[in-house]
Write a protein that holds these residues in place. Structure first.
Motif, PDB file in Angstrom:
ATOM      1  N   GLU A  40       0.832  -1.200   0.000  1.00 27.57           N
ATOM      2  CA  GLU A  40       0.000   0.000   0.000  1.00 27.57           C
ATOM      3  C   GLU A  40       0.868   1.251   0.000  1.00 27.57           C
ATOM      4  OE1 GLU A  40      -3.181   0.041   2.729  1.00 27.57           O
ATOM      5  OE2 GLU A  40      -3.938   1.935   1.950  1.00 27.57           O
ATOM      6  N   TYR A  42       3.878   1.577  -1.193  1.00 29.90           N
ATOM      7  CA  TYR A  42       4.501   1.751  -2.502  1.00 29.90           C
ATOM      8  C   TYR A  42       3.492   2.271  -3.529  1.00 29.90           C
ATOM      9  CZ  TYR A  42       7.439   0.867  -6.522  1.00 29.90           C
ATOM     10  OH  TYR A  42       8.185   1.025  -7.651  1.00 29.90           O
ATOM     11  N   ARG A  44       0.669   3.872  -3.105  1.00 27.02           N
ATOM     12  CA  ARG A  44       0.219   5.246  -2.870  1.00 27.02           C
ATOM     13  C   ARG A  44       1.321   6.237  -3.246  1.00 27.02           C
ATOM     14  NH1 ARG A  44      -5.005   5.018  -1.719  1.00 27.02           N
ATOM     15  NH2 ARG A  44      -5.612   3.405  -0.226  1.00 27.02           N
ATOM     16  N   ALA A  45       2.565   5.877  -2.971  1.00 29.30           N
ATOM     17  CA  ALA A  45       3.662   6.757  -3.354  1.00 29.30           C
ATOM     18  C   ALA A  45       3.723   6.895  -4.867  1.00 29.30           C
ATOM     19  CB  ALA A  45       4.979   6.212  -2.810  1.00 29.30           C
ATOM     20  N   GLU A  46       3.526   5.780  -5.552  1.00 36.15           N
ATOM     21  CA  GLU A  46       3.553   5.801  -7.020  1.00 36.15           C
ATOM     22  C   GLU A  46       2.403   6.666  -7.552  1.00 36.15           C
ATOM     23  OE1 GLU A  46       5.932   3.471  -8.717  1.00 36.15           O
ATOM     24  OE2 GLU A  46       5.541   4.932 -10.288  1.00 36.15           O
ATOM     25  N   GLU A  49       3.338  10.233  -7.200  1.00 37.09           N
ATOM     26  CA  GLU A  49       4.371  10.635  -8.160  1.00 37.09           C
ATOM     27  C   GLU A  49       3.781  10.939  -9.532  1.00 37.09           C
ATOM     28  OE1 GLU A  49       8.166  10.522  -7.940  1.00 37.09           O
ATOM     29  OE2 GLU A  49       7.334  11.150  -6.006  1.00 37.09           O
ATOM     30  N   ALA A  63       2.917  -3.183 -11.951  1.00 41.25           N
ATOM     31  CA  ALA A  63       3.012  -4.639 -12.045  1.00 41.25           C
ATOM     32  C   ALA A  63       4.354  -5.059 -12.627  1.00 41.25           C
ATOM     33  CB  ALA A  63       1.869  -5.181 -12.896  1.00 41.25           C
ATOM     34  N   GLY A  64       4.945  -4.177 -13.448  1.00 42.01           N
ATOM     35  CA  GLY A  64       6.263  -4.498 -13.993  1.00 42.01           C
ATOM     36  C   GLY A  64       7.389  -4.281 -13.004  1.00 42.01           C
ATOM     37  N   SER A  65       7.302  -3.207 -12.208  1.00 45.11           N
ATOM     38  CA  SER A  65       8.418  -2.901 -11.303  1.00 45.11           C
ATOM     39  C   SER A  65       8.229  -3.546  -9.930  1.00 45.11           C
ATOM     40  CB  SER A  65       8.562  -1.393 -11.157  1.00 45.11           C
ATOM     41  OG  SER A  65       7.352  -0.837 -10.674  1.00 45.11           O
ATOM     42  N   TYR A  66       7.105  -3.273  -9.281  1.00 42.30           N
ATOM     43  CA  TYR A  66       6.895  -3.823  -7.941  1.00 42.30           C
ATOM     44  C   TYR A  66       6.516  -5.297  -8.026  1.00 42.30           C
ATOM     45  CZ  TYR A  66       5.543  -3.768  -3.035  1.00 42.30           C
ATOM     46  OH  TYR A  66       5.467  -4.002  -1.688  1.00 42.30           O
ATOM     47  N   GLY A  67       5.777  -5.647  -9.042  1.00 36.51           N
ATOM     48  CA  GLY A  67       5.392  -7.037  -9.214  1.00 36.51           C
ATOM     49  C   GLY A  67       3.898  -7.215  -9.138  1.00 36.51           C
ATOM     50  N   GLU A  71       3.355 -12.535  -7.641  1.00 35.78           N
ATOM     51  CA  GLU A  71       4.823 -12.473  -7.577  1.00 35.78           C
ATOM     52  C   GLU A  71       5.282 -11.916  -6.235  1.00 35.78           C
ATOM     53  OE1 GLU A  71       6.678 -11.512 -11.887  1.00 35.78           O
ATOM     54  OE2 GLU A  71       5.260 -10.043 -11.120  1.00 35.78           O
ATOM     55  N   VAL A  72       4.604 -10.844  -5.801  1.00 34.57           N
ATOM     56  CA  VAL A  72       4.952 -10.242  -4.516  1.00 34.57           C
ATOM     57  C   VAL A  72       4.781 -11.263  -3.403  1.00 34.57           C
ATOM     58  CG1 VAL A  72       4.344  -8.429  -2.892  1.00 34.57           C
ATOM     59  CG2 VAL A  72       4.347  -7.948  -5.323  1.00 34.57           C
ATOM     60  N   ILE A  75       7.686 -13.558  -3.326  1.00 31.31           N
ATOM     61  CA  ILE A  75       8.892 -12.937  -2.784  1.00 31.31           C
ATOM     62  C   ILE A  75       8.831 -12.921  -1.259  1.00 31.31           C
ATOM     63  CG2 ILE A  75      10.047 -10.716  -2.534  1.00 31.31           C
ATOM     64  CD1 ILE A  75       9.451 -10.249  -5.512  1.00 31.31           C
TER      65      ILE A  75
ATOM     66  N   TYR B  38       9.874   3.600  -0.917  1.00 27.61           N
ATOM     67  CA  TYR B  38       9.669   3.971  -2.312  1.00 27.61           C
ATOM     68  C   TYR B  38      10.860   4.742  -2.860  1.00 27.61           C
ATOM     69  CZ  TYR B  38       7.421   6.007  -6.398  1.00 27.61           C
ATOM     70  OH  TYR B  38       7.102   6.376  -7.668  1.00 27.61           O
ATOM     71  N   GLY B  54      14.554  -6.029 -11.101  1.00 30.70           N
ATOM     72  CA  GLY B  54      13.251  -5.554 -11.530  1.00 30.70           C
ATOM     73  C   GLY B  54      12.106  -5.726 -10.562  1.00 30.70           C
ATOM     74  N   LYS B  55      12.366  -6.241  -9.370  1.00 25.60           N
ATOM     75  CA  LYS B  55      11.250  -6.439  -8.437  1.00 25.60           C
ATOM     76  C   LYS B  55      11.456  -5.598  -7.185  1.00 25.60           C
ATOM     77  CE  LYS B  55       8.497  -8.942 -10.634  1.00 25.60           C
ATOM     78  NZ  LYS B  55       8.824  -8.041 -11.756  1.00 25.60           N
ATOM     79  N   GLN B  56      10.870  -4.410  -7.207  1.00 25.34           N
ATOM     80  CA  GLN B  56      11.060  -3.522  -6.055  1.00 25.34           C
ATOM     81  C   GLN B  56      10.483  -4.093  -4.772  1.00 25.34           C
ATOM     82  OE1 GLN B  56      10.198  -1.681  -8.904  1.00 25.34           O
ATOM     83  NE2 GLN B  56      11.713  -0.061  -9.043  1.00 25.34           N
TER      84      GLN B  56
END
Lengths: 304, 121
Positions: A40, A42, A44-46, A49, A63-67, A71-72, A75, B38, B54-56
């Motif tokens: 949440e 991440y 909200r920050a995005e 931005e 979905a590409g950067s954070y996942g 996927e999350v 991890i 972030y 690629g996975k933050q």
């Protein structure tokens, strides 16, 4: 990993979080809470931005950067396993020799946790017993009145909450895995149905029985622990005190004049043996009580 | 996804398992003020995809573990938009650990490089 690959991407933050929660089903609740919090933050920050973009667009790019949620979830699970393995204290070395097995008990943290549980069980035992006896007799007494029925329901509900509390105690101190949250088998059913289930659930009655049993058990555990510890420690300490001060009075009897010096090493030896015996008894009690608690407090079907 | 990509992905994942902690400590060690998750993710993104592959999201659990190990200090501040943010700052113990880790990293890098280049060097 699972079906979320086929479903379209979530379009809003609550949807994303809900998907993440689903992907983490079965994981430790503390881990789920952490993962949801991080995601949440991440997202909200995005969002902040990129004020021009819509929520769905932002999430699609995230979905590409954070996942993607699954996927999350993977991890977090992986990291949790790694970290738990890294942080867990090394298991005590299995001791081969009989001497090692007998004296090794002093180095195991579980021993002291069990000992402490034995001391604590007097207090919890009296509390549970009082709670159940008071609740049951008030329920029976009030049954003829109109407030009797809600009282019974409240009482049984409180007993189920107490059983969770006791489960936490047993898990932390005795090392037996116990449930951390109540079962939500009846969620979504009409409340009459849920009340009926509370009465037909064998776990409710098992818990009542367990709480009644805790009083005599607590007294026995407490007595064993206190007697074993004080007797062994004073057997060890008395000769030392005699050597240092020359006279020790126990209940008005002078130990120096009533015992021969050659018996002093024997007393220390007996004290040490009794101390280790007490520690072993604490281990056994811990294991046995953990099994008893699991049988009475947890429906066995819950684990299958 | 082709076989080659799968192998690469797996290798990156294993590589990042160890290096993310080092990269996080280094970023926070160089930062003049506390940063939140972030910002750190974006900072690492600027440096290229290598560390996080690629996975933050991979860095958040690591941040918390470093905090739990006493290498990072953290505090929560309310934010104007969205939930409160947890800010991280490196501790003195963290700086010591960072020095040790950096030395270990350089040694590893040099030996891996020399192995990759072969005995000709």
């Amino acid at each position: 990993m699972n079906a979320t690959h086929d479903t379209p991407l979530p379009r809003s933050i609550p949807e994303y979080l809900e998907r993440l929660r689903e992907s983490l089903a079965g994981a430790d609740p503390a881990l789920v809470q952490d993962a949801l919090y991080d995601a949440e933050e991440y997202l909200r920050a995005e969002m902040a931005e990129n004020p021009g973009k819509s929520e769905a667009e932002v999430i699609a790019s995230v979905a590409g950067s954070y996942g993607a949620p699954d996927e999350v979830a993977d991890i977090y699970r992986d990291t949790e396993v790694k970290v738990q393995t890294a942080l867990r204290p090394p298991a005590p070395k299995p001791r081969k020799s009989p001497w090692g097995q007998f004296f090794g008990v002093i180095a195991e943290p579980r021993t002291y946790a069990s000992l402490f549980y034995m001391l604590l069980s007097l207090a919890t035992g009296i509390f549970y017993f009082t709670w159940v006896v008071t609740g049951a007799s008030l329920s029976a007494g009030l049954a003829v009145l109109i407030i009797g029925i809600p009282f019974v329901i409240l009482f049984l509900g409180s007993v189920r909450i107490l059983s969770l509390v006791e489960g936490r105690l047993v898990e932390v101190m005795l090392g037996e895995r116990m449930p951390r949250r109540p079962l939500y088998a009846s969620r979504g059913k009409p409340w009459l149905e849920r009340i009926k289930e509370m009465f037909t659930d064998p776990r409710t009655w098992g818990t009542l029985l367990y709480m009644l049993l805790m009083m005599p058990l607590g007294i026995v555990y407490f007595t064993i622990a206190v007697t074993g510890l004080t007797l062994s420690l004073s057997l060890i300490a008395a000769p030392v005190a005699l050597m240092l001060s020359g006279t020790v009075l126990v209940d008005g009897v002078d130990l120096a004049s009533s015992s021969q010096p050659w018996t002093w090493p024997l007393a220390i030896g007996a004290g040490v043996a009794l101390l280790f015996l007490t520690l072993h008894i604490a281990r056994w009690v811990g294991t046995l009580h953990g099994m008893l608690a699991k049988h009475l407090l947890v429906k066995s079907a819950q684990y299958s | 996804m082709t076989d080659l990509e799968l192998h690469l992905r797996k290798f990156q994942k294993e590589l990042s398992a160890g290096t993310v902690s080092l990269a996080l400590l280094a970023v926070l060690g160089a930062a003049s003020e506390p940063m939140y998750g972030y910002q750190i993710a974006k900072r690492l993104e600027r440096e290229g995809e290598g560390v996080l592959s690629g996975k933050q999201s991979a860095l958040y659990p690591v941040l918390r573990n470093l905090g739990a190990a006493g290498l990072l200090d953290s505090h929560v501040e309310p934010s104007v938009s969205g939930p409160p943010r947890r800010y991280y700052r490196i501790t003195d113990a963290g700086r010591d650990v960072l020095r040790e880790w950096a030395a270990a990293w350089r040694a590893t890098r040099d030996s891996v490089d020399s192995v990759l280049e072969g005995p000709s060097a």
